[in-house]
Design a protein around this motif. Structure first.
Motif, PDB file in Angstrom:
ATOM      1  N   LEU A  19     -19.974 -21.006 -14.481  1.00 58.49           N
ATOM      2  CA  LEU A  19     -21.069 -20.705 -13.536  1.00 58.49           C
ATOM      3  C   LEU A  19     -20.337 -20.504 -11.749  1.00 58.49           C
ATOM      4  CD1 LEU A  19     -23.365 -23.387 -14.626  1.00 58.49           C
ATOM      5  CD2 LEU A  19     -23.624 -20.720 -15.117  1.00 58.49           C
ATOM      6  N   LEU A  20     -19.219 -21.161 -11.917  1.00 58.79           N
ATOM      7  CA  LEU A  20     -18.460 -21.250 -10.392  1.00 58.79           C
ATOM      8  C   LEU A  20     -17.591 -19.959 -10.018  1.00 58.79           C
ATOM      9  CD1 LEU A  20     -17.972 -25.018 -10.433  1.00 58.79           C
ATOM     10  CD2 LEU A  20     -19.705 -23.938  -9.404  1.00 58.79           C
ATOM     11  N   ASN A  71      -7.381 -24.535  -0.876  1.00 54.97           N
ATOM     12  CA  ASN A  71      -8.047 -23.598  -1.940  1.00 54.97           C
ATOM     13  C   ASN A  71      -8.317 -24.591  -3.163  1.00 54.97           C
ATOM     14  OD1 ASN A  71      -7.651 -20.329  -1.255  1.00 54.97           O
ATOM     15  ND2 ASN A  71      -6.192 -21.462  -0.165  1.00 54.97           N
ATOM     16  N   ASP A  72      -9.291 -25.217  -3.215  1.00 57.50           N
ATOM     17  CA  ASP A  72      -9.330 -26.115  -4.375  1.00 57.50           C
ATOM     18  C   ASP A  72      -9.508 -25.889  -5.732  1.00 57.50           C
ATOM     19  OD1 ASP A  72      -9.651 -28.507  -2.276  1.00 57.50           O
ATOM     20  OD2 ASP A  72     -11.895 -28.121  -2.113  1.00 57.50           O
ATOM     21  N   GLN A  73      -9.464 -24.460  -5.752  1.00 59.21           N
ATOM     22  CA  GLN A  73      -9.500 -23.897  -7.165  1.00 59.21           C
ATOM     23  C   GLN A  73      -8.388 -23.708  -7.752  1.00 59.21           C
ATOM     24  OE1 GLN A  73      -9.596 -22.188  -4.603  1.00 59.21           O
ATOM     25  NE2 GLN A  73      -8.466 -20.196  -4.635  1.00 59.21           N
ATOM     26  N   TRP A  79       1.237 -23.333 -10.129  1.00 59.49           N
ATOM     27  CA  TRP A  79       0.644 -22.220 -11.108  1.00 59.49           C
ATOM     28  C   TRP A  79      -0.297 -21.618 -10.216  1.00 59.49           C
ATOM     29  CZ3 TRP A  79       2.923 -21.423 -16.115  1.00 59.49           C
ATOM     30  CH2 TRP A  79       3.671 -22.342 -16.346  1.00 59.49           C
ATOM     31  N   ILE A  80      -0.180 -20.529 -10.032  1.00 52.91           N
ATOM     32  CA  ILE A  80      -1.136 -19.320  -9.280  1.00 52.91           C
ATOM     33  C   ILE A  80      -0.781 -18.058 -10.164  1.00 52.91           C
ATOM     34  CG2 ILE A  80      -1.213 -20.472  -7.132  1.00 52.91           C
ATOM     35  CD1 ILE A  80       0.860 -18.416  -6.033  1.00 52.91           C
ATOM     36  N   PHE A  81      -2.033 -17.363 -10.263  1.00 55.53           N
ATOM     37  CA  PHE A  81      -2.142 -16.363 -11.321  1.00 55.53           C
ATOM     38  C   PHE A  81      -2.333 -15.206 -10.642  1.00 55.53           C
ATOM     39  CE2 PHE A  81      -3.012 -20.264 -13.352  1.00 55.53           C
ATOM     40  CZ  PHE A  81      -2.031 -20.290 -14.453  1.00 55.53           C
ATOM     41  N   GLU A  84      -6.235 -13.942  -8.912  1.00 57.21           N
ATOM     42  CA  GLU A  84      -6.710 -14.783  -8.158  1.00 57.21           C
ATOM     43  C   GLU A  84      -6.708 -14.470  -6.577  1.00 57.21           C
ATOM     44  OE1 GLU A  84      -6.425 -19.270  -9.902  1.00 57.21           O
ATOM     45  OE2 GLU A  84      -4.553 -18.526  -9.205  1.00 57.21           O
ATOM     46  N   ARG A  85      -7.893 -14.694  -6.096  1.00 57.99           N
ATOM     47  CA  ARG A  85      -8.027 -14.760  -4.594  1.00 57.99           C
ATOM     48  C   ARG A  85      -7.897 -15.998  -3.750  1.00 57.99           C
ATOM     49  NH1 ARG A  85     -11.389 -10.673  -6.511  1.00 57.99           N
ATOM     50  NH2 ARG A  85     -10.811  -8.683  -5.965  1.00 57.99           N
ATOM     51  N   ILE A  86      -7.193 -16.150  -2.703  1.00 61.01           N
ATOM     52  CA  ILE A  86      -7.137 -17.207  -1.961  1.00 61.01           C
ATOM     53  C   ILE A  86      -7.250 -16.831  -0.477  1.00 61.01           C
ATOM     54  CG2 ILE A  86      -5.285 -18.176  -3.467  1.00 61.01           C
ATOM     55  CD1 ILE A  86      -3.221 -17.529  -1.504  1.00 61.01           C
ATOM     56  N   ARG A  87      -7.826 -18.177   0.154  1.00 59.69           N
ATOM     57  CA  ARG A  87      -8.078 -17.978   1.690  1.00 59.69           C
ATOM     58  C   ARG A  87      -7.030 -18.277   2.418  1.00 59.69           C
ATOM     59  NH1 ARG A  87     -12.500 -20.299   5.063  1.00 59.69           N
ATOM     60  NH2 ARG A  87     -13.217 -21.749   3.308  1.00 59.69           N
ATOM     61  N   LEU A  88      -6.680 -17.575   3.644  1.00 60.04           N
ATOM     62  CA  LEU A  88      -5.628 -17.850   4.472  1.00 60.04           C
ATOM     63  C   LEU A  88      -6.353 -18.315   5.589  1.00 60.04           C
ATOM     64  CD1 LEU A  88      -3.597 -14.321   3.706  1.00 60.04           C
ATOM     65  CD2 LEU A  88      -3.478 -16.605   2.571  1.00 60.04           C
TER      66      LEU A  88
END
Length: 357
Positions: A19-20, A71-73, A79-81, A84-88
């Motif tokens: 859902l998130l 980036n709490d996700q 381990w980043i894949f 994925e989108r991260i906020r700067l």
């Protein structure tokens, strides 16, 4: 930074994951972004690490914990894949953001100059992009002005100020308006404002179009149209005009700036003295000058002449950059921009140029 969780919480998180989150293949303009959110995003590529990204965007690899914390996700910084989108975020100690009722403040990365991180094995990797959820309220300067398709002549309840949910009565203008103002169609409400500047003594730069809201036609009568106000960005009044609504993406990909560009900031959209971060403004360059949406430019000031031996010298100091802006909308000879950073107050008439790397 406490990232420890018990087993019950962990089970709940896994149950809520569908859902998130959205899948990495989701298009940029469909990203699940909070409406008040404004910032720069980056899509992780193969080989990226938080250490490298922090070094590239914040000029220091040692700030990677701040990038992780924002980036709490990302549950494990090792381990980043890809996908994925991260906020700067703007690095610590940078200038505070000016609060605005229209644009809630969010810390973002210093935007100029920004270059996409492109791994050697993938030269077609997507560039970072800027998210501006209030894109529908961005006005413009155009010459000649837009011919309205209709005019609001009354509102149910005979209110002075019209807002979201109100029903308005519209008088179509011209034969073409009959085909445009049909039930289910959406239209932008706007107001013409006086020309804001002159290129020379005989020719004005154009007329400002001040965007007020969005309406949807609900019923068509022989001599009028009834519509509902869906969005009210600013107070709407009787005699305000309509033009067809055109949806614009809130995700703006960063584009290379035009080399050797030099121009002038005309005025703020609200005709106030420019105050800095997140102010909308107009510039005197447009598509004819190869200006494109997503380009970034530096705001600079020319230093006063220096004194030598107590006498005024003709020698001047080099120009100094003190701010940046991002292009949100372009017309033929003008563009609308958002000031993304400013160390000083920005006034109408300030100069801008291509960022110096």
């Amino acid at each position: 930074m406490n990232r420890r969780i018990n087993s019950t919480t962990l089970i709940s998180v896994f149950l809520l994951l569908p859902l998130l989150f959205v899948t990495p293949s989701t298009a940029a303009d469909k990203i699940n972004v909070v409406e008040s959110e404004t910032g720069f995003y980056y899509t992780i590529q193969k080989g990226d690490t938080l250490w490298d990204l922090s070094n590239h965007f914040n000029d220091s690899p040692w700030l990677w914990p701040e990038l992780w914390e924002g980036n709490d996700q990302i549950t494990n910084p090792h381990w980043i894949f890809p996908g994925e989108r991260i906020r700067l975020y703007r690095k610590s100690g940078s200038q505070a953001i000016t609060q605005s009722e229209a644009i809630p403040p969010v810390a973002v990365i210093q935007p100029a100059p920004i270059k996409p991180v492109v791994p050697a094995e993938d030269k077609n990797a997507p560039a970072p992009f800027f998210v501006y959820p209030s894109i529908d309220r961005v006005g413009f300067i155009r010459k000649p002005p837009v011919t309205p398709s209709g005019t609001i002549f009354e509102v149910q309840g005979r209110k002075v100020l019209i807002s979201e949910g109100d029903m308005v009565y519209i008088l179509p203008q011209g034969d073409a308006a009959q085909a445009l103002l049909i039930p289910g169609s959406r239209h932008t409400v706007f107001r013409h404002m006086k020309p804001t500047d002159e290129r020379d003594s005989t020719e004005t730069i154009g007329t400002q179009h001040y965007i007020l809201g969005i309406v949807e036609v609900t019923k068509k009568e022989p001599d009028m149209v009834i519509a509902k106000v869906l969005k009210s960005f600013r107070p709407i009044r009787v005699d305000d005009m309509l033009m067809p609504y055109s949806q614009r993406s809130s995700s703006i990909e960063l584009m290379p700036s035009v080399p050797g560009m030099d121009g002038q900031i005309i005025i703020a959209e609200d005709h106030l003295e420019l105050t800095g971060d997140y102010t909308l403004a107009f510039i005197d360059k447009g598509r004819a000058d190869n200006i494109q949406v997503g380009q970034q430019y530096s705001i600079y000031s020319k230093q006063k002449t220096v004194l030598e031996k107590n006498e005024i010298s003709s020698k001047s100091l080099p120009p100094v950059d003190f701010g940046t802006f991002l292009v949100l909308h372009t017309e033929q000879t003008t563009s609308t921009v958002i000031i993304t950073s400013a160390a000083n107050v920005v006034f109408p008439g300030e100069r801008f140029r291509t960022p110096i790397n």
